[in-house]
Design a protein around this motif. Sequence first.
Motif, PDB file in Angstrom:
ATOM      1  N   ALA A  99       0.845  -1.210   0.000  1.00 50.73           N
ATOM      2  CA  ALA A  99       0.000   0.000   0.000  1.00 50.73           C
ATOM      3  C   ALA A  99       0.875   1.254   0.000  1.00 50.73           C
ATOM      4  CB  ALA A  99      -0.928  -0.007   1.220  1.00 50.73           C
ATOM      5  N   LEU A 100       1.976   1.223   0.748  1.00 51.97           N
ATOM      6  CA  LEU A 100       2.877   2.384   0.783  1.00 51.97           C
ATOM      7  C   LEU A 100       3.398   2.679  -0.626  1.00 51.97           C
ATOM      8  CD1 LEU A 100       4.466   4.288   2.941  1.00 51.97           C
ATOM      9  CD2 LEU A 100       6.397   2.855   2.315  1.00 51.97           C
ATOM     10  N   ARG A 101       3.806   1.616  -1.323  1.00 56.69           N
ATOM     11  CA  ARG A 101       4.314   1.807  -2.692  1.00 56.69           C
ATOM     12  C   ARG A 101       3.229   2.407  -3.586  1.00 56.69           C
ATOM     13  NH1 ARG A 101       9.118  -0.804  -3.067  1.00 56.69           N
ATOM     14  NH2 ARG A 101       9.425  -2.531  -1.624  1.00 56.69           N
ATOM     15  N   ALA A 102       2.031   1.806  -3.546  1.00 57.60           N
ATOM     16  CA  ALA A 102       0.945   2.256  -4.429  1.00 57.60           C
ATOM     17  C   ALA A 102       0.521   3.686  -4.082  1.00 57.60           C
ATOM     18  CB  ALA A 102      -0.246   1.309  -4.295  1.00 57.60           C
ATOM     19  N   ASN A 103       0.446   4.002  -2.803  1.00 52.56           N
ATOM     20  CA  ASN A 103       0.018   5.351  -2.408  1.00 52.56           C
ATOM     21  C   ASN A 103       1.073   6.396  -2.771  1.00 52.56           C
ATOM     22  OD1 ASN A 103      -2.536   4.664  -1.403  1.00 52.56           O
ATOM     23  ND2 ASN A 103      -1.639   3.956   0.529  1.00 52.56           N
ATOM     24  N   THR A 114       7.385  13.329  -3.435  1.00 48.56           N
ATOM     25  CA  THR A 114       7.515  12.253  -2.459  1.00 48.56           C
ATOM     26  C   THR A 114       8.231  11.087  -3.129  1.00 48.56           C
ATOM     27  OG1 THR A 114       6.311  10.733  -0.997  1.00 48.56           O
ATOM     28  CG2 THR A 114       5.202  11.335  -3.032  1.00 48.56           C
ATOM     29  N   ALA A 115       8.945  10.288  -2.353  1.00 52.40           N
ATOM     30  CA  ALA A 115       9.659   9.148  -2.934  1.00 52.40           C
ATOM     31  C   ALA A 115       9.853   8.089  -1.870  1.00 52.40           C
ATOM     32  CB  ALA A 115      11.015   9.602  -3.455  1.00 52.40           C
ATOM     33  N   LEU A 116       9.974   6.838  -2.340  1.00 48.71           N
ATOM     34  CA  LEU A 116      10.320   5.753  -1.410  1.00 48.71           C
ATOM     35  C   LEU A 116      11.811   5.827  -1.119  1.00 48.71           C
ATOM     36  CD1 LEU A 116       8.277   2.754  -2.837  1.00 48.71           C
ATOM     37  CD2 LEU A 116       7.756   4.173  -0.838  1.00 48.71           C
ATOM     38  N   VAL A 117      12.161   5.609   0.140  1.00 49.05           N
ATOM     39  CA  VAL A 117      13.581   5.612   0.509  1.00 49.05           C
ATOM     40  C   VAL A 117      13.882   4.311   1.261  1.00 49.05           C
ATOM     41  CG1 VAL A 117      13.986   8.107   0.534  1.00 49.05           C
ATOM     42  CG2 VAL A 117      12.962   7.038   2.542  1.00 49.05           C
ATOM     43  N   ASP A 118      15.089   3.762   1.050  1.00 48.01           N
ATOM     44  CA  ASP A 118      15.438   2.506   1.724  1.00 48.01           C
ATOM     45  C   ASP A 118      15.968   2.784   3.135  1.00 48.01           C
ATOM     46  OD1 ASP A 118      18.041   3.345   1.441  1.00 48.01           O
ATOM     47  OD2 ASP A 118      18.533   1.960  -0.181  1.00 48.01           O
ATOM     48  N   ARG A 124      19.945   8.132   7.164  1.00 45.89           N
ATOM     49  CA  ARG A 124      20.584   9.422   6.868  1.00 45.89           C
ATOM     50  C   ARG A 124      19.617  10.576   7.183  1.00 45.89           C
ATOM     51  NH1 ARG A 124      20.639  13.263   3.674  1.00 45.89           N
ATOM     52  NH2 ARG A 124      18.968  12.496   2.350  1.00 45.89           N
ATOM     53  N   ILE A 125      18.339  10.353   6.865  1.00 41.79           N
ATOM     54  CA  ILE A 125      17.339  11.412   7.075  1.00 41.79           C
ATOM     55  C   ILE A 125      17.037  11.590   8.569  1.00 41.79           C
ATOM     56  CG2 ILE A 125      14.894  12.001   6.671  1.00 41.79           C
ATOM     57  CD1 ILE A 125      15.184  10.473   3.954  1.00 41.79           C
ATOM     58  N   ALA A 138       8.260   6.333   2.977  1.00 45.04           N
ATOM     59  CA  ALA A 138       8.010   7.398   1.996  1.00 45.04           C
ATOM     60  C   ALA A 138       8.516   8.699   2.594  1.00 45.04           C
ATOM     61  CB  ALA A 138       6.518   7.499   1.684  1.00 45.04           C
ATOM     62  N   PHE A 139       9.200   9.481   1.774  1.00 45.78           N
ATOM     63  CA  PHE A 139       9.794  10.727   2.278  1.00 45.78           C
ATOM     64  C   PHE A 139       9.288  11.919   1.474  1.00 45.78           C
ATOM     65  CE2 PHE A 139      13.560  13.729   2.359  1.00 45.78           C
ATOM     66  CZ  PHE A 139      13.272  14.215   3.627  1.00 45.78           C
ATOM     67  N   GLU A 140       8.801  12.934   2.187  1.00 47.15           N
ATOM     68  CA  GLU A 140       8.352  14.194   1.570  1.00 47.15           C
ATOM     69  C   GLU A 140       9.287  15.306   2.057  1.00 47.15           C
ATOM     70  OE1 GLU A 140       4.306  14.865   2.823  1.00 47.15           O
ATOM     71  OE2 GLU A 140       3.625  12.942   2.037  1.00 47.15           O
TER      72      GLU A 140
END
Length: 388
Positions: A99-103, A114-118, A124-125, A138-140
């Motif tokens: 769901a996180l990926r799809a959203n 926004t982007a997915l981050v590993d 790092r963030i 997910a990072f905004e």
Amino acid sequence: MVETADAIIVGAGVQGASLAFHLAERGMRPLVLERATVAAGATGRSSGLVRMHYDVEAEARLAWRSHAYFCDWAQRVGGESGFTVVGFLQMVPPDELPALRANTEMQQRIGIRTALVDADEVRRILPGIEIEDDQVAAFEPQSGYADPTQTTGSLMAAAVARGARLIQGCTVSGVRTNGSRVVGVSTSRGPFDAPIVVDAAGAWAPGLAATVGLELPIKVWRHDVAYVQRPPDVPRHVAFIDFENAFYARPEGESLTLVALEDGNPITSDPDAPVDAAAVGFIEKAAERVVRRLPAFARAGLHSAHSGQDGITPDQHPIIGPAGPDGFWLHCGFSGTGFKTAPAMGASLAQLITDGPSANDDLAIYRLSRFASGEVIVGEHPYADIWR
Ligand SMILES: Cc1cc2nc3c(=O)[nH]c(=O)nc-3n(C[C@H](O)[C@H](O)[C@H](O)COP(=O)(O)OP(=O)(O)OC[C@H]3O[C@@H](n4cnc5c(N)ncnc54)[C@H](O)[C@@H]3O)c2cc1C
């Protein structure tokens, strides 16, 4: 002589103030009646998170349109909103990763940055975080938090500058009708006339709606918030929601961190319950959650804690639109997430009130009738309810 307005808005929380601002921008002269002071309800207690990650596309769009206001507050509204960009991380449990990926893809399609981050990028963030190597978030980068009281005060001031009127210390006791039409309200300061009355009374909204025979499926949601003093070696950090551990946090100024829980928020029917103190046991529970993710917070100190209340609906989404007698509108039930979307929701409702329904009515999903017809709001790729 009874004072007459183009529209009466009951409640000067962030939603009532945003609506007043946008109606006044459209040339109407709304009258805002507030029983206490501006931002005295949920708004003044709000954590003020500004982020776009939702599982309902319409809501993500409203949050994104609102974000544009926060970025350009001085020009768009005037005054201050206290918007502070610190970035925002959305973390979910492993079973919600699809769901996180799809959203996140849905939000990117809308234009949200926004982007997915590993896991390495998350470390790092948010230095010091405990996270599994296979976790994704997910990072905004453009999100953060704002000051709800400043935001509401400046919306209200801008509304007044454009012809709105605000009366504080004025309790609305009922809506007056003539046949099937709204004609005004009765208040602790006497009657006021208007062909339009908007119920923006937050957790008190059902009481007002009952005076026109409407039974709203809104209960009172109670939410505790703690501010902790960060250890001196822990710098200001991103805002984040951690569904797995059911809590969220964000910095407050240079040295504090706000922490609150997504579970254990009591649902009651008393909008007048005192909110000065958090529940017994809340601080310990919040501390345990934050230390689980950020062990350095074991050295944090408690600064203060309080509670707050908002109206909540069965699907945890607001009720917006006309209902009951002609001229009566609902703008309530914001279910613990109605700060960040207030600019766009006020703009869309003002358009609906002044121009009537249009093909691109982005508030249609929030109609009251969805509860009777069983069309409650569910995300396209749903997460579990945010409040459990
Ligand atoms: C502790 C807490 C944390 C939150 N954190 C966030 C967050 O991080 N991000 C987010 O987006 N949302 C958050 N929310 C939710 C958000 O703050 C609310 O959804 C939003 O503020 C609701 O605004 P409102 O204008 O509908 O209601 P309110 O702010 O409650 O305003 C309603 C107003 O109506 C007045 N009123 C009531 N009855 C009458 C009457 N009969 N006559 C005259 N006036 C009346 C009240 O005094 C009040 O001022 C949080 C809420 C709480 C409580």
